[in-house]
Design a protein around this motif. Sequence first.
Motif, PDB file in Angstrom:
ATOM      1  N   GLN A  13       0.818  -1.207   0.000  1.00 28.73           N
ATOM      2  CA  GLN A  13       0.000   0.000   0.000  1.00 28.73           C
ATOM      3  C   GLN A  13       0.859   1.268   0.000  1.00 28.73           C
ATOM      4  OE1 GLN A  13      -2.721   0.159   3.233  1.00 28.73           O
ATOM      5  NE2 GLN A  13      -3.782   1.959   2.471  1.00 28.73           N
ATOM      6  N   ASN A  14       1.929   1.298   0.783  1.00 23.94           N
ATOM      7  CA  ASN A  14       2.705   2.517   0.947  1.00 23.94           C
ATOM      8  C   ASN A  14       3.797   2.721  -0.092  1.00 23.94           C
ATOM      9  OD1 ASN A  14       1.180   3.106   3.199  1.00 23.94           O
ATOM     10  ND2 ASN A  14       2.630   2.154   4.605  1.00 23.94           N
ATOM     11  N   PHE A  15       4.446   1.650  -0.546  1.00 21.28           N
ATOM     12  CA  PHE A  15       5.606   1.803  -1.411  1.00 21.28           C
ATOM     13  C   PHE A  15       5.457   1.141  -2.774  1.00 21.28           C
ATOM     14  CE2 PHE A  15       7.275   1.911   2.960  1.00 21.28           C
ATOM     15  CZ  PHE A  15       7.799   3.181   2.954  1.00 21.28           C
ATOM     16  N   ILE A  16       5.003  -0.097  -2.786  1.00 21.08           N
ATOM     17  CA  ILE A  16       5.041  -0.887  -4.015  1.00 21.08           C
ATOM     18  C   ILE A  16       3.949  -0.474  -4.984  1.00 21.08           C
ATOM     19  CG2 ILE A  16       4.973  -3.226  -4.947  1.00 21.08           C
ATOM     20  CD1 ILE A  16       6.083  -4.153  -2.206  1.00 21.08           C
ATOM     21  N   GLN A  17       2.746  -0.271  -4.496  1.00 24.42           N
ATOM     22  CA  GLN A  17       1.636   0.090  -5.388  1.00 24.42           C
ATOM     23  C   GLN A  17       1.885   1.409  -6.123  1.00 24.42           C
ATOM     24  OE1 GLN A  17      -2.145  -0.490  -3.617  1.00 24.42           O
ATOM     25  NE2 GLN A  17      -3.242   0.537  -5.240  1.00 24.42           N
ATOM     26  N   PRO A  18       2.403   2.456  -5.469  1.00 22.61           N
ATOM     27  CA  PRO A  18       2.742   3.653  -6.248  1.00 22.61           C
ATOM     28  C   PRO A  18       3.799   3.384  -7.318  1.00 22.61           C
ATOM     29  CG  PRO A  18       2.622   4.202  -3.929  1.00 22.61           C
ATOM     30  CD  PRO A  18       2.509   2.703  -4.035  1.00 22.61           C
ATOM     31  N   GLY A  19       4.736   2.484  -7.027  1.00 15.57           N
ATOM     32  CA  GLY A  19       5.735   2.102  -8.025  1.00 15.57           C
ATOM     33  C   GLY A  19       5.113   1.353  -9.192  1.00 15.57           C
ATOM     34  N   ILE A  20       4.142   0.502  -8.893  1.00 14.56           N
ATOM     35  CA  ILE A  20       3.452  -0.244  -9.950  1.00 14.56           C
ATOM     36  C   ILE A  20       2.654   0.717 -10.822  1.00 14.56           C
ATOM     37  CG2 ILE A  20       1.601  -1.920 -10.378  1.00 14.56           C
ATOM     38  CD1 ILE A  20       2.627  -3.450  -7.903  1.00 14.56           C
ATOM     39  N   GLU A  21       1.983   1.683 -10.205  1.00 10.45           N
ATOM     40  CA  GLU A  21       1.223   2.670 -10.979  1.00 10.45           C
ATOM     41  C   GLU A  21       2.152   3.506 -11.852  1.00 10.45           C
ATOM     42  OE1 GLU A  21      -0.926   4.799  -7.995  1.00 10.45           O
ATOM     43  OE2 GLU A  21      -2.249   3.089  -7.560  1.00 10.45           O
ATOM     44  N   LYS A  22       3.311   3.863 -11.317  1.00  8.78           N
ATOM     45  CA  LYS A  22       4.298   4.619 -12.091  1.00  8.78           C
ATOM     46  C   LYS A  22       4.815   3.780 -13.255  1.00  8.78           C
ATOM     47  CE  LYS A  22       8.306   7.522 -11.205  1.00  8.78           C
ATOM     48  NZ  LYS A  22       9.277   7.935 -10.187  1.00  8.78           N
ATOM     49  N   ALA A  23       5.052   2.496 -13.023  1.00  7.72           N
ATOM     50  CA  ALA A  23       5.530   1.607 -14.080  1.00  7.72           C
ATOM     51  C   ALA A  23       4.463   1.381 -15.140  1.00  7.72           C
ATOM     52  CB  ALA A  23       5.972   0.271 -13.490  1.00  7.72           C
ATOM     53  N   THR A  24       3.191   1.429 -14.744  1.00  9.65           N
ATOM     54  CA  THR A  24       2.097   1.286 -15.706  1.00  9.65           C
ATOM     55  C   THR A  24       2.049   2.496 -16.634  1.00  9.65           C
ATOM     56  OG1 THR A  24       0.855  -0.003 -14.105  1.00  9.65           O
ATOM     57  CG2 THR A  24      -0.380   0.897 -15.940  1.00  9.65           C
ATOM     58  N   ARG A  25       2.282   3.677 -16.072  1.00  9.62           N
ATOM     59  CA  ARG A  25       2.292   4.888 -16.898  1.00  9.62           C
ATOM     60  C   ARG A  25       3.523   4.964 -17.786  1.00  9.62           C
ATOM     61  NH1 ARG A  25       0.708   7.168 -11.916  1.00  9.62           N
ATOM     62  NH2 ARG A  25       2.802   7.997 -11.616  1.00  9.62           N
ATOM     63  N   ASN A  26       4.646   4.427 -17.331  1.00 11.42           N
ATOM     64  CA  ASN A  26       5.900   4.466 -18.069  1.00 11.42           C
ATOM     65  C   ASN A  26       6.456   3.048 -18.201  1.00 11.42           C
ATOM     66  OD1 ASN A  26       8.246   5.253 -19.278  1.00 11.42           O
ATOM     67  ND2 ASN A  26       9.152   6.152 -17.448  1.00 11.42           N
ATOM     68  N   PRO A  27       6.004   2.278 -19.203  1.00 16.42           N
ATOM     69  CA  PRO A  27       6.405   0.867 -19.296  1.00 16.42           C
ATOM     70  C   PRO A  27       7.859   0.641 -19.735  1.00 16.42           C
ATOM     71  CG  PRO A  27       4.992   1.452 -21.131  1.00 16.42           C
ATOM     72  CD  PRO A  27       5.046   2.643 -20.227  1.00 16.42           C
ATOM     73  N   GLU A  28       8.583   1.701 -20.041  1.00 16.40           N
ATOM     74  CA  GLU A  28       9.983   1.530 -20.457  1.00 16.40           C
ATOM     75  C   GLU A  28      10.827   0.897 -19.365  1.00 16.40           C
ATOM     76  OE1 GLU A  28      11.491   5.311 -21.623  1.00 16.40           O
ATOM     77  OE2 GLU A  28       9.988   5.587 -23.183  1.00 16.40           O
ATOM     78  N   MET A  29      10.552   1.256 -18.110  1.00 20.77           N
ATOM     79  CA  MET A  29      11.347   0.727 -17.005  1.00 20.77           C
ATOM     80  C   MET A  29      11.211  -0.790 -16.897  1.00 20.77           C
ATOM     81  SD  MET A  29      13.538   1.281 -14.745  1.00 20.77           S
ATOM     82  CE  MET A  29      13.589   3.026 -14.454  1.00 20.77           C
ATOM     83  N   ILE A  30      10.018  -1.313 -17.083  1.00 22.25           N
ATOM     84  CA  ILE A  30       9.812  -2.758 -17.030  1.00 22.25           C
ATOM     85  C   ILE A  30      10.590  -3.442 -18.149  1.00 22.25           C
ATOM     86  CG2 ILE A  30       8.076  -4.602 -17.172  1.00 22.25           C
ATOM     87  CD1 ILE A  30       8.007  -3.001 -14.554  1.00 22.25           C
TER      88      ILE A  30
END
Length: 141
Positions: free
Chosen positions: A89-106
């Motif tokens: 809830q605090n750390f990983i989900q915001p990272g997942i949302e950020k990765a969804t918006r910017n799929p280059e990192m994945i």
Amino acid sequence: MLTNKVRTYAVHRPAPETAVFILNRGHNAGKPLREPCPNCFIIYCGNQEELETVYWTFYSLWKNGFFHPYLCGSVIEMLRLFELKKLLQNFIQPGIEKATRNPEMIHKIKSIHELEQKQVEQSRLLSQLRAALIQKYYYSI
């Protein structure tokens, strides 16, 4: 609020196709798995893209030792479900949302993983070559 449902994996239930399994015991706690094992949590995903994003996000965090401060236990370290939900809830989900918006990192993380696998394979082949050369040279005397 969590967008993904997180539960402890039950062996007697069939595993869904769109789920990531997170190892919860041992030194590798937090490691994402494609196939379930008895000591893991299950994170349900909506589709295949979300599954890949969650998997590679957990992989990168696990590889960098993100979960080590949250492990408890003196003999066998373990990650608690409560801790995982709080971290999600605090750390990983915001990272997942950020990765969804910017799929280059994945894609970059996947390519680095593939390079690591190639390097491990090359190292194994070089070790076999060395063993074959030593066997041919020293055992033919």
